[in-house]
Design a protein around this motif. Sequence first.
Motif, short mmCIF file in Angstrom:
data_model
loop_
_atom_site.label_atom_id
_atom_site.label_comp_id
_atom_site.label_asym_id
_atom_site.label_seq_id
_atom_site.Cartn_x
_atom_site.Cartn_y
_atom_site.Cartn_z
N ASP A 226 12.11 -1.90 -21.76
CA ASP A 226 11.66 -1.14 -23.11
C ASP A 226 10.60 -1.54 -23.87
OD1 ASP A 226 13.08 -3.28 -23.81
OD2 ASP A 226 14.72 -1.97 -24.94
N ILE A 227 9.74 -2.53 -23.33
CA ILE A 227 8.97 -3.20 -24.41
C ILE A 227 7.62 -2.26 -24.22
CG2 ILE A 227 7.67 -5.12 -24.94
CD1 ILE A 227 9.87 -6.71 -24.38
N LYS A 228 6.98 -1.79 -25.11
CA LYS A 228 5.69 -1.21 -25.10
C LYS A 228 4.55 -2.09 -24.36
CE LYS A 228 6.77 2.21 -28.49
NZ LYS A 228 6.91 3.49 -27.45
N ASP A 229 3.68 -1.37 -23.72
CA ASP A 229 2.49 -2.10 -23.42
C ASP A 229 1.44 -1.98 -24.31
OD1 ASP A 229 2.86 -2.29 -20.17
OD2 ASP A 229 3.31 -0.27 -20.35
N ASN A 230 0.93 -3.20 -24.47
CA ASN A 230 -0.01 -3.64 -25.52
C ASN A 230 -1.22 -2.55 -25.58
OD1 ASN A 230 1.50 -5.69 -26.22
ND2 ASN A 230 0.34 -7.15 -24.69
N VAL A 231 -1.38 -2.08 -26.88
CA VAL A 231 -2.52 -1.02 -27.13
C VAL A 231 -3.02 -1.53 -28.35
CG1 VAL A 231 -3.21 1.17 -27.54
CG2 VAL A 231 -1.36 0.74 -25.69
N PRO A 232 -4.47 -1.72 -28.47
CA PRO A 232 -5.41 -1.55 -27.51
C PRO A 232 -5.24 -2.69 -26.65
CG PRO A 232 -6.54 -2.12 -29.37
CD PRO A 232 -5.23 -1.95 -29.83
N VAL A 233 -5.84 -2.86 -25.42
CA VAL A 233 -5.78 -4.00 -24.59
C VAL A 233 -6.68 -5.27 -25.52
CG1 VAL A 233 -7.04 -5.18 -22.72
CG2 VAL A 233 -6.04 -2.83 -22.62
N GLY A 234 -5.78 -6.37 -25.53
CA GLY A 234 -6.23 -7.50 -26.16
C GLY A 234 -5.27 -7.74 -27.29
N ALA A 235 -4.60 -6.68 -27.65
CA ALA A 235 -3.42 -6.94 -28.78
C ALA A 235 -2.28 -7.57 -27.81
CB ALA A 235 -2.93 -5.64 -29.48
N MET A 236 -1.52 -8.44 -28.36
CA MET A 236 -0.51 -9.30 -27.61
C MET A 236 0.61 -9.21 -28.45
SD MET A 236 -2.73 -12.10 -25.79
CE MET A 236 -3.70 -12.89 -27.01
N ASN A 237 1.63 -9.32 -27.83
CA ASN A 237 3.26 -9.56 -28.46
C ASN A 237 3.63 -10.89 -28.07
OD1 ASN A 237 5.84 -9.01 -28.93
ND2 ASN A 237 6.18 -7.20 -27.59
N ALA A 238 3.49 -11.70 -29.02
CA ALA A 238 4.14 -12.97 -28.93
C ALA A 238 5.38 -13.23 -29.33
CB ALA A 238 3.29 -13.89 -29.57
N GLN A 239 6.09 -12.07 -29.76
CA GLN A 239 7.50 -12.18 -30.25
C GLN A 239 8.40 -11.84 -28.97
OE1 GLN A 239 5.14 -10.63 -32.37
NE2 GLN A 239 5.26 -12.78 -33.73
N GLN A 240 7.77 -11.31 -27.85
CA GLN A 240 8.47 -10.67 -26.59
C GLN A 240 7.68 -11.36 -25.70
OE1 GLN A 240 8.81 -6.78 -28.04
NE2 GLN A 240 11.14 -7.00 -28.02
N PRO A 241 7.39 -12.57 -25.60
CA PRO A 241 6.28 -13.34 -24.43
C PRO A 241 6.40 -12.46 -23.21
CG PRO A 241 7.93 -14.74 -25.15
CD PRO A 241 8.29 -13.68 -25.94
N ALA A 242 7.42 -12.43 -22.45
CA ALA A 242 7.53 -12.00 -21.28
C ALA A 242 7.29 -10.49 -21.05
CB ALA A 242 8.99 -12.56 -20.45
N GLY A 243 7.30 -9.96 -21.86
CA GLY A 243 7.34 -8.52 -21.77
C GLY A 243 8.53 -7.78 -21.10
N ASN A 244 8.35 -6.76 -20.10
CA ASN A 244 9.24 -6.23 -19.30
C ASN A 244 9.32 -7.12 -18.05
OD1 ASN A 244 9.95 -3.62 -20.79
ND2 ASN A 244 7.59 -3.34 -20.59
N VAL A 245 10.44 -7.45 -17.67
CA VAL A 245 10.60 -8.55 -16.77
C VAL A 245 11.86 -8.27 -15.82
CG1 VAL A 245 12.20 -9.82 -18.13
CG2 VAL A 245 10.65 -10.92 -16.38
N VAL A 246 11.59 -8.54 -14.54
CA VAL A 246 12.58 -8.38 -13.41
C VAL A 246 12.80 -9.78 -13.00
CG1 VAL A 246 13.29 -7.64 -11.33
CG2 VAL A 246 12.48 -6.00 -13.04
N ILE A 247 14.18 -10.43 -12.89
CA ILE A 247 14.37 -11.79 -12.24
C ILE A 247 15.29 -11.58 -10.91
CG2 ILE A 247 15.41 -13.94 -12.39
CD1 ILE A 247 14.65 -13.82 -15.68
N LEU A 248 14.89 -12.03 -10.03
CA LEU A 248 15.67 -12.09 -8.83
C LEU A 248 16.36 -13.46 -8.42
CD1 LEU A 248 13.58 -9.92 -6.17
CD2 LEU A 248 15.28 -9.19 -7.59
N ASP A 249 17.80 -13.54 -8.11
CA ASP A 249 18.37 -14.65 -7.70
C ASP A 249 18.39 -14.49 -6.09
OD1 ASP A 249 20.11 -16.67 -6.94
OD2 ASP A 249 21.66 -15.95 -7.98
N HIS A 250 17.64 -15.50 -5.41
CA HIS A 250 17.64 -15.27 -3.90
C HIS A 250 18.78 -16.20 -3.37
CE1 HIS A 250 13.78 -13.67 -4.24
NE2 HIS A 250 13.11 -14.79 -5.13
N GLY A 251 19.91 -16.65 -4.06
CA GLY A 251 20.87 -17.25 -3.71
C GLY A 251 20.87 -18.59 -3.02
N ASN A 252 19.77 -19.27 -3.34
CA ASN A 252 19.82 -20.69 -2.72
C ASN A 252 19.35 -21.43 -3.85
OD1 ASN A 252 17.25 -19.67 -3.25
ND2 ASN A 252 16.60 -20.61 -1.02
N GLY A 253 19.36 -21.30 -5.21
CA GLY A 253 18.90 -21.99 -6.17
C GLY A 253 17.30 -21.82 -6.44
#
Length: 329
Positions: A226-253
């Motif tokens: 739910d984090i907005k894409d940065n507008v205009p390009v070049g503006a950055m969101n350091a408070q939520q550095p990863a932005g929108n993210v997905v993390i997968l556990d592959h089951g082997n560490g």
Amino acid sequence: MKKVWISLGVGAILLTGCAAPSEATAIPSTTESPTKKKEGGKTMTVKAESFVQALLNGKIEDVYEQTSPSFKQQVSKAQLVEAYTTFSKGLKSWNHHSHTYVSGSYYDTWVDQDAKRGLVLTTDEKGIITGVLLKPLQSFPDTDNALTKLAYSAPFTGEWYVLWGGQNVLSNYHYAVESQRYAYDLIQVKDGFSYKGDPAKNESYFAFGQEILAPQAGTVVHVVNDIKDNVPVGAMNAQQPAGNVVILDHGNGEFSYFAHLKEGSAKVKVGDRVEKGDLLGLCGNSGNSSEAHLHYQVSDGKDLFNSKSIRVQWENRVNPRQSDSITAK
């Protein structure tokens, strides 16, 4: 969060959670650092090579006269002379390490005779120096040689360009930070550019909205959508550095991270089981990102900042670094 490559310009793509190396002697520039594709016909500029030779000959003031106006506004001649003189004590040679040409900007790196110090010069098409970085180099051979247990496929379709990646801080600024040491910044390019049209619009960037795929089977353990894409390009969101993210556990560490995804594009939720090639979301420009790109890495835990990055074993056994391309099978 601090900007790692502030010495190379405010336009640099900054990834999740990277801190500026305190030991670096950095000479700032306000010009943009490389964010586009190397063009095959371009090679290291004669100007850049001559600048390095001049430095070796002690002609630091002459080199300073070839810097851009914005560089001179931030760094005095005396500061450059002092910084380089101190940094280069005992130096015998600079050996060219890498070259990238990016839409009118050249990025060249050198290492000293002992691979203990690095020099970066960015120059424009006219041969004017726009940025300088003097950087002590470290290596971590134990983890450099320890690959992931699984072999991972490219997390996308088509061909993507490695903006930052490799086992050296000159080609991969993440390398200085253990939690992101072997991370990649990946963009798409056409004819030497990462965009076409208005560079202030996310939609102009070839990577924006491209499908991001699971490189191996796993279980979804974390999603931010739910984090907005940065507008205009070049503006950055350091408070939520990863932005929108997905993390997968592959089951082997081993856990895969996909950061800076497009707002609302995640196609999975926590607990979902995915197979290799399944759609996870779309590439975006959310978080601490200056243009549409994918931050990808594998770590030994699901907490990005408290886990250790692992060097990726790619299915085709390649070892991509900055300026290389990764092509999906």
